[in-house]
Design an enzyme around this catalytic site. Structure first.
Site, PDB file in Angstrom:
ATOM      1  CB  THR A 141      29.792   2.618  10.456  1.00  0.00           C
ATOM      2  OG1 THR A 141      30.757   1.611  10.150  1.00  0.00           O
ATOM      3  CG2 THR A 141      30.362   3.986  10.124  1.00  0.00           C
ATOM      4  CG  ASP A 142      25.200  -0.571  11.857  1.00  0.00           C
ATOM      5  OD1 ASP A 142      25.346  -0.164  13.045  1.00  0.00           O
ATOM      6  OD2 ASP A 142      24.148  -0.428  11.206  1.00  0.00           O
ATOM      7  CB  CYS A 143      30.503  -2.271   8.258  1.00  0.00           C
ATOM      8  SG  CYS A 143      30.416  -0.604   7.576  1.00  0.00           S
ATOM      9  CE1 TYR A 144      35.934  -1.343   7.968  1.00  0.00           C
ATOM     10  CE2 TYR A 144      34.438   0.142   6.824  1.00  0.00           C
ATOM     11  CZ  TYR A 144      35.407  -0.844   6.787  1.00  0.00           C
ATOM     12  OH  TYR A 144      35.854  -1.322   5.588  1.00  0.00           O
TER      13      TYR A 144
END
Lengths: 392, 141
Positions: A141-144
């Site tokens: 994901t964008d954050c992970y």
């Protein structure tokens, strides 16, 4: 002379434990004391009775948080030593269940399967301080952004590892036989044809819930022995059924009560948490668990004084009846008969086989007794009682 | 009456000797073969219980050793890892010789390796995987 009725509170007992004056005995010792002197005299003298069990307890597992990685990962699939863990919790949280089998296991493809390594073994290995390979995958994901992670970990490096067992310490359990013409491989062990052996799985008079059959002294918050460390009862276990049929002394004639328990894995001892392989069935885990029973009154002295000859279980056919969901009782046998090595069934002597370690059960009760006597283990007041049945 | 459970390992050149018959005929011993893998021109393995008068038994063993057969007490080939065994008793369901039994009233699980026939049923049935066999497995396959 009439004996004065004894009543005491958990607070009073804790005062005695703190000053090293508490009188503590194991449940098997209590049986003898009540037999010889009666429940009234036993209640006057004894503050706490300790119980224990060391048995396969399938419904067990651990919540593990393995800490954030660089770059960060939101694990969707997680394995420990190739045993899948449930990753659908939070980014780096997982739950490893005791009965999950390693991914490359042939299962019952080669019958009866050996099931050499599973979740219970992972939990044992972690507690034993061994290195365990953690593998996790993600869709990113964008954050992970990270999609894959693999690392050898040890328990001491993990930020958090808590054992949380949804169903432990089954109050009673079936005695299993096999009435078919061929050997079968079950979670109750190997069962030879034509009732060749009768397997049973509780420690009898020393087992926790036989000593407080109506759950009058334990509930959410009760401090217990779990895996060699201090743990807690956090509620009724799955399948907790207080309304099972009971004998006059209150002990149920079948399954009945169960406990949900938790404890810090980092405090545990590998001797008391062992991965097990049930031939032809699957993986599981042996858990050492002991509950202290406060002798609040004469009733509790009588309950904890229960003897093997007064506790009964059902003989069930695991060849035809159980697999068809029709586990009807074919006979009732006492734990004294089961422990004698033979039961009478259908006019024949059938050798009995324990799956629960009586030697280790007594050892759990003995350790708990020592902890309490030395003042290192205080009793706790349960905050919410377990659902119970009316005393008959 | 003297009786022992033995494993015999045969070198290639002894495989053709009728050794069991000789033990009976020349040494007045009786036998019970529990396992045997003996093929021509290959090393062989036999597990047998050998019984008789002690002096005959000892002479019989001397005869076997004289042929170059490696004779071992079977008990030495099967071991229980006592650190792994947690004394449940599940093994007693499958043990055919009573080598694994429960001592009552203590409920201790005892392994008497002198009674063990190395059938290996306990190895798979033990939930703790505490039973170990140190056979040369190649000889059994």
């Amino acid at each position: 002379m009439a004996i004065k009725k004894t009543t005491r509170t958990i607070e009073e007992i804790n005062k005695k434990i703190r000053s090293g004056k508490a009188v503590v005995v194991r449940a098997d010792e209590m049986t003898e004391i009540v037999k010889q002197r009666g429940a009234g005299a036993a209640a006057a003298e004894i503050d706490v009775v300790t119980t224990g069990t060391f048995s396969p307890m399938c419904s067990s597992g651990a919540f593990i948080n393995f800490g954030h990685t660089k770059p960060a990962l939101r694990a969707s699939k997680v394995w420990f030593n190739n045993v899948p863990a449930y990753g659908g919790i939070a980014a780096v949280d997982a739950y490893i269940g005791a009965t999950e089998v390693a991914e490359d296991d042939p299962l019952n493809g080669v019958y009866p399967g050996q099931f050499k390594y599973g979740g219970g073994h992972v939990i044992h290995d972690l507690i034993a301080g061994k290195k365990v390979t953690l593998r996790a995958t993600s869709y990113g994901t964008d954050c992970y952004p990270r999609k894959e992670y693999e690392k050898k970990i040890t328990l001491s490096e993990l930020p958090y590892a808590t054992m949380l067992n949804p169903r432990n310490a089954y109050q009673n359990y079936n005695c299993a036989i096999n009435l078919t013409a061929k050997t079968i491989y079950t979670y109750m062990g190997v069962l030879k044809p034509k009732a060749g052996n009768a397997n049973y799985a509780t420690a009898g008079c020393v087992s926790p819930l036989f000593n407080d059959p109506y759950y009058l002294t334990l509930g959410m918050g009760t401090r217990i022995f779990l895996g060699g460390a201090q743990g807690y009862i956090i509620g009724p276990g799955t399948q907790h059924n207080p309304n099972a049929e009971r004998a006059k002394n209150g002990t149920p004639l079948s399954g009945a009560g169960t406990l949900m328990v938790m404890g810090d894995m980092k405090q545990m001892d590998p001797k008391w948490i062992a991965g097990v392989s049930m031939l032809g069935y699957g993986c599981s885990i042996n858990i050492g668990l002991g509950v202290p029973i406060p002798i609040l009154n004469e009733d509790m002295a009588r309950f904890t004084g229960v003897a093997d000859e007064d506790i009964f279980t059902r003989v069930v056919d695991y060849g035809n009846d159980y697999p068809n969901g029709e586990s009807k009782p074919l006979a009732m046998v006492s734990y004294a008969q089961l422990k004698s090595g033979m039961i009478k069934f259908d006019g024949r002597d059938i050798p009995t086989v324990p799956l629960s370690s009586y030697v280790r059960a007594v050892e759990v009760a003995e350790i708990l007794k020592t902890w309490i006597k030395k003042g290192g283990f205080l009793l706790t007041e349960p905050q919410v009682m377990l659902p119970t049945a009316k005393k008959s | 009456m003297y009786s022992k459970m033995l494993s015999l390992r045969f070198p290639v050149q002894v495989v053709n000797e009728p050794i069991v018959v000789n033990l009976v005929k020349d040494y007045d011993l009786s036998f019970n073969i529990l396992k045997a893998t003996v093929y021509p021109r290959q090393e062989g393995l036999m597990v047998l219980e050998l019984s008789g008068h002690k002096s005959n038994y000892l002479k019989g063993i001397k005869y076997l050793k004289g042929l170059g057969i490696d004779v071992k007490n079977i008990g030495n080939d099967i071991k229980r890892d006592d650190a792994k065994c947690f004394q449940c008793g599940a093994c007693t369901a499958v043990c055919p010789t009573g080598a694994l039994y429960i001592k009552r009233p203590e409920m201790e699980v005892i392994f008497d390796n002198s009674k063990c026939s190395a059938c290996e049923l306990c190895v798979a049935a033990c939930p703790a995987k505490a039973m170990e066999v140190n056979f040369d497995r190649i000889l059994l396959e």
